[in-house]
Every structure is written in structure tokens, then in C-alpha cells.
Scaffold this motif. Sequence first.
Motif, PDB file in Angstrom:
ATOM      1  N   VAL A  39       0.829  -1.213   0.000  1.00 10.81           N
ATOM      2  CA  VAL A  39       0.000   0.000   0.000  1.00 10.81           C
ATOM      3  C   VAL A  39       0.861   1.259   0.000  1.00 10.81           C
ATOM      4  CG1 VAL A  39      -1.936  -1.176   1.098  1.00 10.81           C
ATOM      5  CG2 VAL A  39      -0.181  -0.063   2.520  1.00 10.81           C
ATOM      6  N   GLY A  40       2.195   1.100  -0.104  1.00 13.94           N
ATOM      7  CA  GLY A  40       3.079   2.264  -0.194  1.00 13.94           C
ATOM      8  C   GLY A  40       3.660   2.729   1.127  1.00 13.94           C
ATOM      9  N   ALA A  41       3.318   2.065   2.241  1.00 13.43           N
ATOM     10  CA  ALA A  41       3.896   2.461   3.524  1.00 13.43           C
ATOM     11  C   ALA A  41       5.368   2.030   3.580  1.00 13.43           C
ATOM     12  CB  ALA A  41       3.099   1.831   4.670  1.00 13.43           C
ATOM     13  N   GLU A  42       6.227   2.856   4.182  1.00 13.01           N
ATOM     14  CA  GLU A  42       7.657   2.579   4.239  1.00 13.01           C
ATOM     15  C   GLU A  42       8.099   2.356   5.673  1.00 13.01           C
ATOM     16  OE1 GLU A  42       9.698   5.806   2.403  1.00 13.01           O
ATOM     17  OE2 GLU A  42       9.227   5.165   0.343  1.00 13.01           O
ATOM     18  N   ARG A  43       9.132   1.478   5.821  1.00 11.03           N
ATOM     19  CA  ARG A  43       9.757   1.287   7.129  1.00 11.03           C
ATOM     20  C   ARG A  43      11.262   1.144   6.923  1.00 11.03           C
ATOM     21  NH1 ARG A  43      11.095  -4.090   7.997  1.00 11.03           N
ATOM     22  NH2 ARG A  43      10.181  -5.541   6.460  1.00 11.03           N
ATOM     23  N   GLU A  44      12.027   1.609   7.891  1.00 11.19           N
ATOM     24  CA  GLU A  44      13.488   1.556   7.815  1.00 11.19           C
ATOM     25  C   GLU A  44      14.011   0.530   8.809  1.00 11.19           C
ATOM     26  OE1 GLU A  44      15.153   5.355   8.582  1.00 11.19           O
ATOM     27  OE2 GLU A  44      14.239   6.331   6.831  1.00 11.19           O
ATOM     28  N   GLU A  45      15.112  -0.121   8.451  1.00  9.07           N
ATOM     29  CA  GLU A  45      15.801  -0.996   9.396  1.00  9.07           C
ATOM     30  C   GLU A  45      17.268  -1.104   9.009  1.00  9.07           C
ATOM     31  OE1 GLU A  45      13.971  -4.808   9.377  1.00  9.07           O
ATOM     32  OE2 GLU A  45      14.321  -5.192   7.258  1.00  9.07           O
ATOM     33  N   ARG A  46      18.082  -1.295  10.014  1.00  6.00           N
ATOM     34  CA  ARG A  46      19.514  -1.457   9.770  1.00  6.00           C
ATOM     35  C   ARG A  46      19.780  -2.859   9.259  1.00  6.00           C
ATOM     36  NH1 ARG A  46      22.808   2.563   9.053  1.00  6.00           N
ATOM     37  NH2 ARG A  46      24.574   1.553  10.115  1.00  6.00           N
ATOM     38  N   ALA A  47      20.726  -2.949   8.316  1.00  7.19           N
ATOM     39  CA  ALA A  47      21.039  -4.238   7.714  1.00  7.19           C
ATOM     40  C   ALA A  47      22.497  -4.233   7.270  1.00  7.19           C
ATOM     41  CB  ALA A  47      20.123  -4.512   6.528  1.00  7.19           C
TER      42      ALA A  47
END
Length: 462
Positions: free
Chosen positions: A117-125
Motif C-alpha cells: 500500500v506504499g507504507a515505508e519502514r526503515e531498518e539497519r542491515a
Amino acid sequence: MKRRLALITTAAFVPLLAAAGFADTVVTPADRGGLALTVTQNDTALVRDHRTATFERGSQVLVVEGVARAARDGSAMLSGGGLVVHEQGFLPGGVDAAGLLAASVGRDVTVVWRDAVGAEREERARVVAAGQPPLFQVAGKVVAGEPARILYDSLPPELRTAPAYRAAVTVEQGGKRGVELSYLTSGLSWQADYVAELTPAGDKLSLSAWATLVNVSGADFPAAKLQLLAGDVGTVANDAPPRAMRMEKVLMAATMAPTRETAGGVYHLYTVAQPVSLGDGERKQVALVAPQNLTVSRQLILDPLPGQAWRDRAADPEPQHPQAVLRLKNGNEPLPSGTIRVFQRARDGGATFLGEDQLGDVPAGAEARVTLGRAFDVTARRVQTDFNRVSAEITEAQWQVRLANAGDTPAQVVVRESLGGDWLVLDESAPHKKENAFTATWTVEVPARGEQVLSYRVRVKG
């Protein structure tokens, strides 16, 4: 473009130094203390770049920014007191997304994922592999996928936005000191351009010489001490593809002619008196030798017949216009090869462009020949009036040359014939001159608005 490094590769060089805890010592063009260029005529130049750097005692990485993008691998020499070079190489510069991802394998980044649906999330990788799709290690698991964006904390040390030289060095004592980086580069060259002005009488000319400098090396060279090397300098072919010429304006920038000396016993080396600034993509002219007045003579030279014309019956060729040639006697200054453009000053002061030619290297005191074009008013018509095959190897041919001059002044025409093999002039209406083992010439005076006929019979063997 993929570049080969002289002694190292980025993959082996940078991790080795990082593991040892070496720190980078970076010097920029602002740290430059002097710059010298020795430029040849065949797309090769020696750059001597003096920088001031502050070192820590011990082992470290030295990065010299602002080098030429066309620097030649294997040509670098770094010198400085108390400094030992262990490994060295050029980094080409330039960053793209794929290269940045590949250089970040084993490093932590921030990935941005986008759901349906276009929602974004960030995470370290941590980047595990830079394939398609890339692999990331997240919370103890390996994830394959294309994130919406990747956020990098910084550029990996082996990637730079601009070309640089990088070396692993050991310094005996810390502190500030001067270092000099010398290297060869393509993309820097010069050629001679001559402006010749004939007197109204046409028996003398004033010759001015300029050195036209071209910089497409990918670096700027401000206030450089400049030397120009004239001669055919031996080099090994470079595997780099040709670069597009990005030169538009010509700047006349010299008030003193360079001084000249011999180099290596085989070249002429010109040292320009004043520093010269040459930006990337720029074309500039500096005076090469002081203007000199030379004596010249004019000739009209008729091209030879093809060799088959002496060995078989031949159809009459099309009428020809002889070449207009200037013969000039050089003075005490050698003239490097280049383009010569000839003008003539009329009695009313106006200048007329007569033509241009490529001038070869002309030693001091030697004679040079400059071809300006074809004579408009003088026409030559050749006719084969007789042919005889004496034997399988020997033939005789007789030719007539009708020279017509529609001009208002008499014309002197030199008729050249390239005969080849063994030859003998059996009959002729004017005496010939043996120019060399294969060539005979006849000089004919053609009156104004008149004609002259030349004939000759030649026996040729071979």
C-alpha cells in the motif's frame, strides 16, 4: 571504464590497511605547493605535482586528490623525505548505485522497505551480496529483495567522486613535509601552429610559431611550469579508448618565446617563461619561437603520370592544374612538425588566405616545402603520342604536355615524372633534371596568357 591498478587492487589494498588500523592522510589541490608539466606531441605528458602533507608516525594511507583521470597505471613515483612506499595505485573516481552497493558488502546500511500500500519502514542491515536481488542480513536472518532505497552512512574508502592516487606508506617521523607525485598521463598534448605572412612581392615571409596545448586529461593544472618536448617520443600503446574532444575556444596567452635546449640528445625541449594555467577541456596557445623572416621561392609542380603510363598504351588523362608550392629556407631555429597557414598582405594592407599544409620537422638551416593548393590559371594537358614495346621488359613511350597560362603573369611549371626501374630519356624538347633514381623533372616557362609545349620520349626497363 574499468581501470587496472599498477601494483594493487582496491579489494586487496583497502581491507589490508583497514585491518591494520591505518589512517588516511588526504591531500587536496589546495595543499599544492608547485606543479610542473612536460608535454609531448603524442598525447603523453609528465606531471610533477608537489603537495604538503601532515603525517602521523608509522604506517598509513596517503590519498592525493586532483590527479588526472587519464593517469597511466604503472607510471606513478612518490618521493619525500623519510617516506617509504609499499603499495600504490590510481583510483579512477566516479560513483554509481551499483558500484556503491558492491563496495558496501560487509558494511551496515539503512534499507527502506515499501509494502503493497506504499507504507515505508526503515531498518539497519548488513550488505551480504550485491547481486540481483541483493542480499541483506537483518536480525540474524538473510533477506533477499530490492528495497525502495538504501541509505549509506558514508562512501567506502575505496570509492571516490574524483580521481585520486592512493598509496600505503610508512613515515619515520610525523609532522608536515613536502611530497612530490610524478606520473604520466594521456590527454595532454601540444602541436605547432605556424602563421606565415608573405610580402606583396612573394619572395619573403614572416613566420610566427605557436604551441597549441590541449587538455582532455580530466584534471585542471593551474599555474604550472610548462615544458614542451618536440620530437617523436617512444611510448607503449595505451588500451584506453579515445576521449571526445571538448575544446572550443582558443586563448592567445604569451608575451615571451620559450627558451630551447636539447633533451636526451635527440629532442628539443622548450621551457615556457611564464606559468600556464590549463583547465580540463581547454585549448590554449603560447608562443613557441620568436618570429623570423625567411626567404621563399614559388613553384608550380605538375603531378607525375601513373607508372603504367610508361609500360603500356594509355588513354589521355584529364587536364590537370599543377600544385602551388612554396619552398622556404629555414633560419637558425628548428621548426617542430605542425600546421602552417599562409597569408599574403596586399598593397592596400588587406590579408588574403592562400592555403595551409602539414609541415614536417624542419631542422635549422634546412629547406621546407609547403603545398598551398592548385593553380587556378595554369592547365596541363598530357597526350601519349607514341608507344613501342621493345621487348618483354623494355618499353618506350612518348608524351606531350601542353601547358596553358590564362594569368596576367608568367608561370614557371615543374613537370615531374616518376619512372621507376631503369630509365633513359631518349628525346626531349627541354633538358631534364634527375631528381632521384626514379624521378625526372622538366622546368618550363609559360608566358602570360600563352602556351608552351613540352615533349619527351623515355625508355623504361622493369
